[in-house]
Design an enzyme around this catalytic site. Structure first.
Site, mmCIF file in Angstrom:
data_model
loop_
_atom_site.group_PDB
_atom_site.id
_atom_site.type_symbol
_atom_site.label_atom_id
_atom_site.label_comp_id
_atom_site.label_asym_id
_atom_site.label_seq_id
_atom_site.Cartn_x
_atom_site.Cartn_y
_atom_site.Cartn_z
ATOM 1 N N GLY A 11 0.844 -1.200 0.000
ATOM 2 C CA GLY A 11 0.000 0.000 0.000
ATOM 3 C C GLY A 11 0.871 1.239 0.000
ATOM 4 O O GLY A 11 1.902 1.274 0.647
ATOM 5 N N ASP A 136 0.660 2.496 8.965
ATOM 6 C CA ASP A 136 0.299 1.708 10.153
ATOM 7 C C ASP A 136 1.345 1.779 11.270
ATOM 8 O O ASP A 136 1.056 1.419 12.410
ATOM 9 C CB ASP A 136 0.101 0.234 9.765
ATOM 10 C CG ASP A 136 -1.113 0.029 8.871
ATOM 11 O OD1 ASP A 136 -1.997 0.911 8.873
ATOM 12 O OD2 ASP A 136 -1.174 -0.988 8.163
ATOM 13 N N ARG A 171 -24.960 13.315 19.242
ATOM 14 C CA ARG A 171 -24.928 11.924 18.761
ATOM 15 C C ARG A 171 -23.690 11.163 19.233
ATOM 16 O O ARG A 171 -22.687 11.765 19.612
ATOM 17 C CB ARG A 171 -24.875 11.921 17.221
ATOM 18 C CG ARG A 171 -26.193 12.238 16.583
ATOM 19 C CD ARG A 171 -25.984 12.429 15.093
ATOM 20 N NE ARG A 171 -27.252 12.517 14.390
ATOM 21 C CZ ARG A 171 -27.397 13.062 13.193
ATOM 22 N NH1 ARG A 171 -26.372 13.587 12.565
ATOM 23 N NH2 ARG A 171 -28.589 13.083 12.617
ATOM 24 N N ARG A 275 -23.773 7.400 14.329
ATOM 25 C CA ARG A 275 -23.350 7.580 12.934
ATOM 26 C C ARG A 275 -21.918 7.071 12.780
ATOM 27 O O ARG A 275 -21.117 7.154 13.719
ATOM 28 C CB ARG A 275 -23.390 9.056 12.537
ATOM 29 C CG ARG A 275 -24.784 9.637 12.483
ATOM 30 C CD ARG A 275 -25.548 9.142 11.259
ATOM 31 N NE ARG A 275 -26.816 9.826 11.109
ATOM 32 C CZ ARG A 275 -27.963 9.446 11.675
ATOM 33 N NH1 ARG A 275 -27.984 8.372 12.467
ATOM 34 N NH2 ARG A 275 -29.072 10.130 11.473
HETATM 35 O O1 F6P Z 1 -1.020 0.093 3.803
HETATM 36 C C1 F6P Z 1 -1.620 -0.121 5.014
HETATM 37 C C2 F6P Z 1 -3.116 -0.049 4.877
HETATM 38 O O2 F6P Z 1 -3.523 1.255 4.526
HETATM 39 C C3 F6P Z 1 -3.852 -0.506 6.117
HETATM 40 O O3 F6P Z 1 -3.953 0.486 7.105
HETATM 41 C C4 F6P Z 1 -5.176 -0.910 5.535
HETATM 42 O O4 F6P Z 1 -5.796 -1.841 6.377
HETATM 43 C C5 F6P Z 1 -4.796 -1.498 4.209
HETATM 44 O O5 F6P Z 1 -3.551 -0.928 3.867
HETATM 45 C C6 F6P Z 1 -5.770 -1.249 3.104
HETATM 46 O O6 F6P Z 1 -5.330 -1.931 1.972
HETATM 47 P P1 F6P Z 1 -5.822 -1.659 0.482
HETATM 48 O O7 F6P Z 1 -5.257 -0.344 0.043
HETATM 49 O O8 F6P Z 1 -5.257 -2.791 -0.293
HETATM 50 O O9 F6P Z 1 -7.311 -1.622 0.518
#
Ligand code: F6P
Length: 357
Positions: A11, A136, A171, A275
């Protein structure tokens, strides 16, 4: 002459470009002649020989740009040793492309999965230097990853915005923060945004404890409650299930994510209006914050220095306010989780924040 390959995998996050720029600026500033090959879309570029030769111009003006100029993809480590759909041996292909270009080193920017593959390539004899990226902040061996502070800023902004509308309407509001396995982002954004309840993957929650906190606030005259929920937050009941039982439950799961499950339970048990807001991938987007620009540049500069010295097989990390090099075999396959009794959790509890435990 140094020939350097570079790729970003997994990611994306903010400051990937800043980090690559840091490496390349350092290399160009040396007396060494340098050639830079950028592999496109993560390990895929290395497997399928998709690359661009890069020059100084490519790295100009990218310090502030989010995303990654090389593109990225997820190439799961789990299947890295399996042939692709055409029978290609992916690890062998990566090695061959490395040797074909006569690379001296591969600079790999990535998170957990990326580091497992990076370590495998090191074991296979390639020279590797890595940089720790992820919103993360869950990479073992470094106190901080770049991207994290930028994401904390965005998630905090989201909670700040929700605060005013939650107060107006009286809320209960849930803000779902990224992080499937670890809760650093939720914990930090939750504390920065003044959340009343923070639910993390590492601290399974009891919905009755969550409701107790909401009712305590009601009794004290607070009109609203803000709950920061990590994507991977889990109830005590679910945490007690076996992997198989949990998988079975998820097959019939009626909610888009855990936040909606928490919202439904609160609504049902208290009758309160709840919400859910999910900032989602916004948290990974946009320009890196100043901290990340400086941090990623420093890591990049140190990586450049290591390459010039011929020191490989390490991740450039950050510990106790020092930039350090951490052996890849120590980093690969480990997660840096929020310990339920970590001092930051204890301090949050002293501030009256509930973790639903
Ligand atoms: O890269 C880390 C992250 O953003 C996490 O925090 C998240 O759970 C995941 O990647 C989301 O992955 P993708 O972009 O594949 O949906």
């Amino acid at each position: 002459m140094k020939r350097i390959g570079m790729l970003t995998s997994g990611g994306d996050c903010q400051a990937l470009n800043a980090a690559m720029r840091g490496v390349v600026k350092t290399l160009y500033a040396s007396k060494e002649e340098v050639e830079i090959y950028g592999f496109l879309d993560g390990y895929r570029g290395l497997i399928y020989s998709k690359f661009r030769m890069l020059t100084g111009k490519d790295f100009s003006g990218i310090l502030t740009k989010g995303g990654t100029m090389l593109g990225t993809s997820r190439t799961p480590f789990k299947t890295i040793n399996e042939p692709d759909e055409n029978g290609l041996n992916k690890v062998e292909a990566m090695k061959q492309n490395y040797y074909k270009l006569q690379l001296d080193c591969l600079v790999i920017l990535g998170g957990n999965g990326t580091h497992k593959t990076a370590n495998l390539l090191r074991e296979q004899g390639l020279n590797i230097v890595t940089l720790p990226k992820t919103i993360d902040n869950d990479l073992w061996g470094t106190d901080m990853t770049f991207g994290f502070q930028s994401a904390v800023n965005i998630a905090t902004d989201a909670i700040d915005c929700i605060h005013t509308t939650a107060a107006s309407h009286g809320r209960v509001f849930i803000v779902e923060v990224m992080g499937h396995k670890v809760g650093w982002l939720t914990l930090n954004a939750g504390m920065a945004g003044g959340a009343d309840i923070i639910l993390l993957p590492e601290i399974p929650y009891d919905i009755d404890k969550v409701i107790e906190k909401i009712e305590e606030r009601d009794r004290k005259g607070s009109r609203f409650t803000i709950i920061a929920v990590a994507e991977g937050a889990i109830s005590k009941e679910d945490a007690a299930l076996s992997k198989k039982e949990f998988k079975k439950k998820m097959e019939k799961y009626p909610y888009p994510s855990v936040s909606y499950e928490v919202a439904a339970a609160i609504q049902k048990k208290t009758g309160r209006e709840v919400r859910v807001t999910v900032p989602g991938h916004m948290q990974r987007g946009g320009s890196p914050c100043p901290y990340d620009r400086v941090f990623a540049s420093r890591l990049g500069a140190e990586a450049g220095k290591l390459i010039l010295e011929g020191q490989y097989g390490v991740m450039v990390g950050y510990r106790n306010r020092e930039i350090v090099k951490v052996p890849l075999e120590d980093v690969a396959g480990k997660l840096k989780m929020v310990e339920p009794d970590a001092t930051i959790v204890q301090e949050a509890k002293l501030l009256g924040i509930s973790f639903g435990d």
